[in-house]
Design a protein around this motif. Sequence first.
Motif, PDB file in Angstrom:
ATOM      1  N   UNK A  90       0.814  -1.216   0.000  1.00  0.00           N
ATOM      2  CA  UNK A  90       0.000   0.000   0.000  1.00  0.00           C
ATOM      3  C   UNK A  90       0.850   1.268   0.000  1.00  0.00           C
ATOM      4  N   UNK A  91       2.158   1.135   0.184  1.00  0.00           N
ATOM      5  CA  UNK A  91       3.025   2.286   0.344  1.00  0.00           C
ATOM      6  C   UNK A  91       3.818   2.631  -0.907  1.00  0.00           C
ATOM      7  N   UNK A  92       3.604   1.894  -1.980  1.00  0.00           N
ATOM      8  CA  UNK A  92       4.310   2.148  -3.224  1.00  0.00           C
ATOM      9  C   UNK A  92       3.321   2.103  -4.378  1.00  0.00           C
ATOM     10  N   UNK A  93       3.562   2.921  -5.385  1.00  0.00           N
ATOM     11  CA  UNK A  93       2.640   2.918  -6.512  1.00  0.00           C
ATOM     12  C   UNK A  93       2.996   3.941  -7.565  1.00  0.00           C
ATOM     13  N   UNK A  94       2.029   4.210  -8.419  1.00  0.00           N
ATOM     14  CA  UNK A  94       2.201   5.152  -9.523  1.00  0.00           C
ATOM     15  C   UNK A  94       1.047   6.140  -9.530  1.00  0.00           C
ATOM     16  N   UNK A  95       1.274   7.259 -10.205  1.00  0.00           N
ATOM     17  CA  UNK A  95       0.290   8.337 -10.254  1.00  0.00           C
ATOM     18  C   UNK A  95      -0.232   8.452 -11.685  1.00  0.00           C
ATOM     19  N   UNK A  96      -1.535   8.435 -11.841  1.00  0.00           N
ATOM     20  CA  UNK A  96      -2.165   8.547 -13.147  1.00  0.00           C
ATOM     21  C   UNK A  96      -2.820   9.927 -13.257  1.00  0.00           C
ATOM     22  N   UNK A  97      -3.556  10.175 -14.353  1.00  0.00           N
ATOM     23  CA  UNK A  97      -4.243  11.459 -14.474  1.00  0.00           C
ATOM     24  C   UNK A  97      -5.203  11.623 -13.302  1.00  0.00           C
ATOM     25  N   UNK A  98      -5.419  12.830 -12.901  1.00  0.00           N
ATOM     26  CA  UNK A  98      -6.213  13.186 -11.715  1.00  0.00           C
ATOM     27  C   UNK A  98      -5.543  12.736 -10.422  1.00  0.00           C
ATOM     28  N   UNK A  99      -4.265  12.410 -10.498  1.00  0.00           N
ATOM     29  CA  UNK A  99      -3.547  11.941  -9.318  1.00  0.00           C
ATOM     30  C   UNK A  99      -3.467  12.952  -8.202  1.00  0.00           C
ATOM     31  N   UNK A 100      -3.444  14.234  -8.537  1.00  0.00           N
ATOM     32  CA  UNK A 100      -3.401  15.246  -7.477  1.00  0.00           C
ATOM     33  C   UNK A 100      -4.648  15.193  -6.614  1.00  0.00           C
ATOM     34  N   UNK A 101      -5.774  14.920  -7.228  1.00  0.00           N
ATOM     35  CA  UNK A 101      -7.024  14.829  -6.464  1.00  0.00           C
ATOM     36  C   UNK A 101      -6.912  13.737  -5.405  1.00  0.00           C
ATOM     37  N   UNK A 102      -6.442  12.578  -5.799  1.00  0.00           N
ATOM     38  CA  UNK A 102      -6.315  11.476  -4.852  1.00  0.00           C
ATOM     39  C   UNK A 102      -5.188  11.656  -3.860  1.00  0.00           C
ATOM     40  N   UNK A 103      -4.074  12.245  -4.316  1.00  0.00           N
ATOM     41  CA  UNK A 103      -2.901  12.396  -3.461  1.00  0.00           C
ATOM     42  C   UNK A 103      -3.137  13.424  -2.360  1.00  0.00           C
ATOM     43  N   UNK A 104      -3.744  14.550  -2.715  1.00  0.00           N
ATOM     44  CA  UNK A 104      -3.904  15.645  -1.762  1.00  0.00           C
ATOM     45  C   UNK A 104      -5.236  15.576  -1.019  1.00  0.00           C
ATOM     46  N   UNK A 105      -6.305  15.215  -1.721  1.00  0.00           N
ATOM     47  CA  UNK A 105      -7.642  15.233  -1.122  1.00  0.00           C
ATOM     48  C   UNK A 105      -8.178  13.853  -0.777  1.00  0.00           C
ATOM     49  N   UNK A 106      -7.506  12.831  -1.229  1.00  0.00           N
ATOM     50  CA  UNK A 106      -8.022  11.474  -1.082  1.00  0.00           C
ATOM     51  C   UNK A 106      -7.864  10.904   0.309  1.00  0.00           C
ATOM     52  N   UNK A 107      -8.220   9.655   0.392  1.00  0.00           N
ATOM     53  CA  UNK A 107      -8.040   8.886   1.606  1.00  0.00           C
ATOM     54  C   UNK A 107      -7.784   7.444   1.178  1.00  0.00           C
ATOM     55  N   UNK A 108      -7.435   6.560   2.096  1.00  0.00           N
ATOM     56  CA  UNK A 108      -7.110   5.197   1.695  1.00  0.00           C
ATOM     57  C   UNK A 108      -8.231   4.466   0.948  1.00  0.00           C
ATOM     58  N   UNK A 109      -9.473   4.868   1.150  1.00  0.00           N
ATOM     59  CA  UNK A 109     -10.584   4.220   0.459  1.00  0.00           C
ATOM     60  C   UNK A 109     -10.938   4.896  -0.858  1.00  0.00           C
ATOM     61  N   UNK A 110     -10.591   6.145  -1.017  1.00  0.00           N
ATOM     62  CA  UNK A 110     -10.892   6.896  -2.245  1.00  0.00           C
ATOM     63  C   UNK A 110      -9.642   7.669  -2.645  1.00  0.00           C
TER      64      UNK A 110
END
Length: 168
Positions: A90-110
């Motif tokens: 869960x601690x490693x991965x890649x960023x796709x389009x709209x990644x900022x939304x998930x990275x900054x505003x997201x949570x582990x479920x979304x």
Amino acid sequence: SQSMDTATPLLPWQYLPSSKIEVNDIADIWNANKNTTAIVNTGKNGSTEHFYSMDGDAPSIIHLATHGFFETRQSVERLPALRGLHQPMDLTGIVMSCGNEGWILGNPDCHKGIIRASDISSMNLDRTKMVVLSACHSAEGIIHADGVFTSILNFFPGCSQKSYNLVV
């Protein structure tokens, strides 16, 4: 286990214009030399939803040119998309389009736009013979006490202890 605190900043991921050039150049070379056509998904088509749609119907080669991340149990607590997660997958991965939304505003479920190794490991990518991962931090991981190395590399097809067909 051993690891270093990579401390990815909680900043917006920057657009990577060279990544688009990279995948388009590769597609041009592929299309000029093969009897098949390379499919390029960039911008809004380079989404997590599109990546997940390959589950069970993936191409033989996947080339990803994007941001990558590897976090530790300590650094993850300040990242909304990963806060509270502790498994290496869960601690490693890649960023796709709209990644900022998930990275900054997201949570582990979304975590829109963020694909964790755990997400990849649940997919059927059996048809894929080679993965090219052109992303920072994609070769980072954790060395466990038994000497086993865990990183995002472990969760793509063909990346077992017997065969490393992944190009980083």
